[in-house]
Enzyme design. Sequence first.
Site, PDB file in Angstrom:
ATOM      1  N   TYR A   5      -9.173   5.235   7.869  1.00  0.00           N
ATOM      2  CA  TYR A   5      -9.261   5.548   9.299  1.00  0.00           C
ATOM      3  C   TYR A   5     -10.286   6.666   9.433  1.00  0.00           C
ATOM      4  CZ  TYR A   5      -4.897   2.975  10.191  1.00  0.00           C
ATOM      5  OH  TYR A   5      -3.943   1.992  10.304  1.00  0.00           O
ATOM      6  N   PRO A  28      -3.879  -0.140  18.891  1.00  0.00           N
ATOM      7  CA  PRO A  28      -3.612  -0.567  17.506  1.00  0.00           C
ATOM      8  C   PRO A  28      -3.752   0.517  16.444  1.00  0.00           C
ATOM      9  CG  PRO A  28      -5.689  -1.487  18.311  1.00  0.00           C
ATOM     10  CD  PRO A  28      -5.054  -0.802  19.468  1.00  0.00           C
ATOM     11  N   HIS A  85       0.836  -1.202   0.000  1.00  0.00           N
ATOM     12  CA  HIS A  85       0.000   0.000   0.000  1.00  0.00           C
ATOM     13  C   HIS A  85       0.873   1.255   0.000  1.00  0.00           C
ATOM     14  CE1 HIS A  85      -4.120  -1.657   1.448  1.00  0.00           C
ATOM     15  NE2 HIS A  85      -3.557  -2.449   0.558  1.00  0.00           N
ATOM     16  N   TYR A 125       4.029   6.360  10.346  1.00  0.00           N
ATOM     17  CA  TYR A 125       3.171   5.227   9.982  1.00  0.00           C
ATOM     18  C   TYR A 125       3.973   4.146   9.239  1.00  0.00           C
ATOM     19  CZ  TYR A 125      -1.001   2.659   8.633  1.00  0.00           C
ATOM     20  OH  TYR A 125      -1.946   1.664   8.476  1.00  0.00           O
ATOM     21  N   LYS A 178       1.285  -0.575  15.047  1.00  0.00           N
ATOM     22  CA  LYS A 178       2.696  -0.667  15.428  1.00  0.00           C
ATOM     23  C   LYS A 178       3.071  -1.915  16.250  1.00  0.00           C
ATOM     24  CE  LYS A 178       4.593   2.971  13.720  1.00  0.00           C
ATOM     25  NZ  LYS A 178       4.176   2.566  12.379  1.00  0.00           N
TER      26      LYS A 178
HETATM   27  P1  RFL Z   1       1.916 -12.507  21.344  1.00  0.00           P
HETATM   28  O1  RFL Z   1       1.436 -12.537  19.904  1.00  0.00           O
HETATM   29  O2  RFL Z   1       0.934 -12.197  22.394  1.00  0.00           O
HETATM   30  O3  RFL Z   1       2.578 -13.936  21.623  1.00  0.00           O
HETATM   31  C1  RFL Z   1       2.980 -14.342  22.917  1.00  0.00           C
HETATM   32  C2  RFL Z   1       2.907 -15.846  22.997  1.00  0.00           C
HETATM   33  O4  RFL Z   1       3.349 -16.261  24.282  1.00  0.00           O
HETATM   34  C3  RFL Z   1       2.486 -17.286  24.771  1.00  0.00           C
HETATM   35  N1  RFL Z   1       2.547 -17.307  26.246  1.00  0.00           N
HETATM   36  C4  RFL Z   1       3.161 -18.274  26.957  1.00  0.00           C
HETATM   37  N2  RFL Z   1       3.828 -19.375  26.584  1.00  0.00           N
HETATM   38  C5  RFL Z   1       4.333 -20.158  27.573  1.00  0.00           C
HETATM   39  N3  RFL Z   1       4.183 -19.895  28.908  1.00  0.00           N
HETATM   40  C6  RFL Z   1       3.524 -18.794  29.321  1.00  0.00           C
HETATM   41  N4  RFL Z   1       3.380 -18.534  30.612  1.00  0.00           N
HETATM   42  C7  RFL Z   1       2.981 -17.925  28.330  1.00  0.00           C
HETATM   43  N5  RFL Z   1       2.278 -16.784  28.377  1.00  0.00           N
HETATM   44  C8  RFL Z   1       2.029 -16.428  27.123  1.00  0.00           C
HETATM   45  C9  RFL Z   1       1.119 -16.883  24.235  1.00  0.00           C
HETATM   46  O5  RFL Z   1       0.222 -18.001  24.186  1.00  0.00           O
HETATM   47  C10 RFL Z   1       1.469 -16.368  22.839  1.00  0.00           C
HETATM   48  O6  RFL Z   1       1.425 -17.376  21.856  1.00  0.00           O
HETATM   49  O7  RFL Z   1       3.138 -11.485  21.511  1.00  0.00           O
HETATM   50  P2  RFL Z   1       4.322 -11.098  20.485  1.00  0.00           P
HETATM   51  O8  RFL Z   1       4.918 -12.328  19.854  1.00  0.00           O
HETATM   52  O9  RFL Z   1       5.191 -10.149  21.194  1.00  0.00           O
HETATM   53  O10 RFL Z   1       3.573 -10.357  19.271  1.00  0.00           O
HETATM   54  C11 RFL Z   1       2.939  -9.123  19.449  1.00  0.00           C
HETATM   55  C12 RFL Z   1       1.755  -8.973  18.470  1.00  0.00           C
HETATM   56  O11 RFL Z   1       0.940 -10.123  18.564  1.00  0.00           O
HETATM   57  C13 RFL Z   1       0.918  -7.707  18.761  1.00  0.00           C
HETATM   58  O12 RFL Z   1       1.748  -6.629  19.100  1.00  0.00           O
HETATM   59  C14 RFL Z   1       0.054  -7.276  17.551  1.00  0.00           C
HETATM   60  O13 RFL Z   1      -0.911  -8.244  17.255  1.00  0.00           O
HETATM   61  C15 RFL Z   1      -0.626  -5.930  17.824  1.00  0.00           C
HETATM   62  N6  RFL Z   1      -1.548  -5.514  16.767  1.00  0.00           N
HETATM   63  C16 RFL Z   1      -1.078  -4.931  15.595  1.00  0.00           C
HETATM   64  N7  RFL Z   1       0.257  -4.771  15.398  1.00  0.00           N
HETATM   65  C17 RFL Z   1       0.729  -4.271  14.214  1.00  0.00           C
HETATM   66  O14 RFL Z   1       1.959  -4.135  14.071  1.00  0.00           O
HETATM   67  N8  RFL Z   1      -0.103  -3.920  13.175  1.00  0.00           N
HETATM   68  C18 RFL Z   1      -1.458  -4.051  13.288  1.00  0.00           C
HETATM   69  O15 RFL Z   1      -2.172  -3.794  12.321  1.00  0.00           O
HETATM   70  C19 RFL Z   1      -1.997  -4.536  14.546  1.00  0.00           C
HETATM   71  N9  RFL Z   1      -3.318  -4.690  14.720  1.00  0.00           N
HETATM   72  C20 RFL Z   1      -2.929  -5.673  16.931  1.00  0.00           C
HETATM   73  C21 RFL Z   1      -3.798  -5.249  15.883  1.00  0.00           C
HETATM   74  C22 RFL Z   1      -3.469  -6.256  18.081  1.00  0.00           C
HETATM   75  C23 RFL Z   1      -4.818  -6.405  18.232  1.00  0.00           C
HETATM   76  N10 RFL Z   1      -5.306  -7.011  19.421  1.00  0.00           N
HETATM   77  C24 RFL Z   1      -6.261  -8.039  19.449  1.00  0.00           C
HETATM   78  C25 RFL Z   1      -4.620  -6.758  20.679  1.00  0.00           C
HETATM   79  C26 RFL Z   1      -5.160  -5.374  16.011  1.00  0.00           C
HETATM   80  C27 RFL Z   1      -5.685  -5.922  17.200  1.00  0.00           C
HETATM   81  C28 RFL Z   1      -7.189  -5.985  17.299  1.00  0.00           C
HETATM   82  C1  PHB Z   2      -5.838  -4.690  10.966  1.00  0.00           C
HETATM   83  O1  PHB Z   2      -5.999  -4.909   9.760  1.00  0.00           O
HETATM   84  O2  PHB Z   2      -6.103  -5.541  11.835  1.00  0.00           O
HETATM   85  C2  PHB Z   2      -5.344  -3.356  11.390  1.00  0.00           C
HETATM   86  C3  PHB Z   2      -4.876  -2.464  10.444  1.00  0.00           C
HETATM   87  C4  PHB Z   2      -4.421  -1.209  10.832  1.00  0.00           C
HETATM   88  C5  PHB Z   2      -4.442  -0.875  12.169  1.00  0.00           C
HETATM   89  C6  PHB Z   2      -4.891  -1.774  13.122  1.00  0.00           C
HETATM   90  C7  PHB Z   2      -5.353  -3.029  12.735  1.00  0.00           C
HETATM   91  O3  PHB Z   2      -4.022   0.372  12.540  1.00  0.00           O
END
Ligand code: RFL
Ligand code: PHB
Length: 391
Positions: free
Chosen positions: A201, A293, A72, A384, A297
Amino acid sequence: MKVQVAIIGAGPSGLILGQLLAKAGIDAVILERHTPDYVLGRIRAGVLEQVCIDLMDEAGIGERMHREGLLHDGIELLVEGKRHRIDLAGLTGGKQVMVYGQTELTRDLMEARKAAGLTTIYEAQEVAVSGFDSDHPWVSYVKDGNRHTIACDFIAGCDGFHGVCRASVPKSAINLFERVFPFGWLGLLSDTKPVCDELIYARHAKGFALCSMRSRTRSRYYLQVPLSEKVEDWSDQRFWDELASRLDDEARQSLVTGPSLEKSIAPLRSFVAEPMRFGRLFLAGDAAHIVPPTGAKGLNLAASDVRTLGHALIEYYGGSSDGIDRYSERALRRVWKAERFSWWMTNLLHVFPDTPPFESRALKAELDYVLHSHAGRTTLAENYVGLPFED
Ligand code: RFL
Ligand code: PHB
């Protein structure tokens, strides 16, 4: 059992770190509390910065991402019913972001790990991390009713916000910074054509909305909702109606609705734990910090942490401890810039209950400035797409 690095957590941080270390011939094991299907079932991030794309390439697993990911060049901001395009590429000397779901990235990493015969212990219960203030740390876990111990040189805490690693650090050794926002995001995933080629957005008097996607046929939408909302109270129809009411005529006309594949509410939080190193324990990704989110980031920060940590550990086994000594300081500089941006973008685009009239007008003026000044749009765009690494 003895390994060089014990990684806790098989989310993106743990899996990318595992891949970087394996490529460098460093022996690592990953302990994960859940099953692979559970990890893959969590619908999360969708937007990758160049840093994350480059890291997948460095780890040797970028092939499917380049084939299927959507590049994008811009994003749309919809404010008070009017669209404003932020030309990310034009404002940043050609930088782009890629739409490629965290689920897909995680699947690629899991498959590469399996194909290389690397050890991941799934359904590891009662994981404990110990001795990291000495030269001989160890981790232990229960699997199939038996407790096992693994001795290691280092522990990488990649276990997310609710993990065991940060919780095992004495309270006196850690500083926590937190801001909990008074609302959440209700997300819906559907196999419908995205409403627009770029992400939208939207700031609306009824609350923020985001139109995102996973592919040309799969959409991801979000609505700002009060924390008191329950996902059971949101039928698909109610979601689509509310989304349509926060968009403009053009988007309303092209919005394709359909049954949801997933619907969930995520609270919004800013959080940083300092430092990110405690002796021979390192924190990376969501274990150390959370961003709302809005700036996309979280996953990208996780990737930049493990890039810095992976290179530091490789340097250590090459004979220099400079990288691990500077890990926390280097990672935190980047973390705080992304925290600031995510907090700022959240403030700008969401509706807060009880905003005093002066602040409300000042925010409106700030948004007006960002949208209409070249400097304002450039600031948004360069943050961004992701700030460059300073090393
Ligand atoms: P995770 O993905 O939470 O993985 C951690 C893992 O550790 C396990 N765990 C354990 N294992 C063993 N023993 C224990 N005691 C444990 N405790 C936990 C868990 O089961 C899990 O598998 O962390 P990690 O790897 O640091 O990754 C981080 C990302 O997942 C997170 O920052 C992103 O998903 C955030 N996020 C977004 N980030 C972006 O860069 N771009 C996006 O567009 C974006 N959109 C989002 C998001 C997060 C969202 N939510 C649901 C919080 C959109 C949403 C809605
Ligand atoms: C997503 O597609 O899940 C998403 C995209 C952009 C954001 C947050 C989440 O800023």
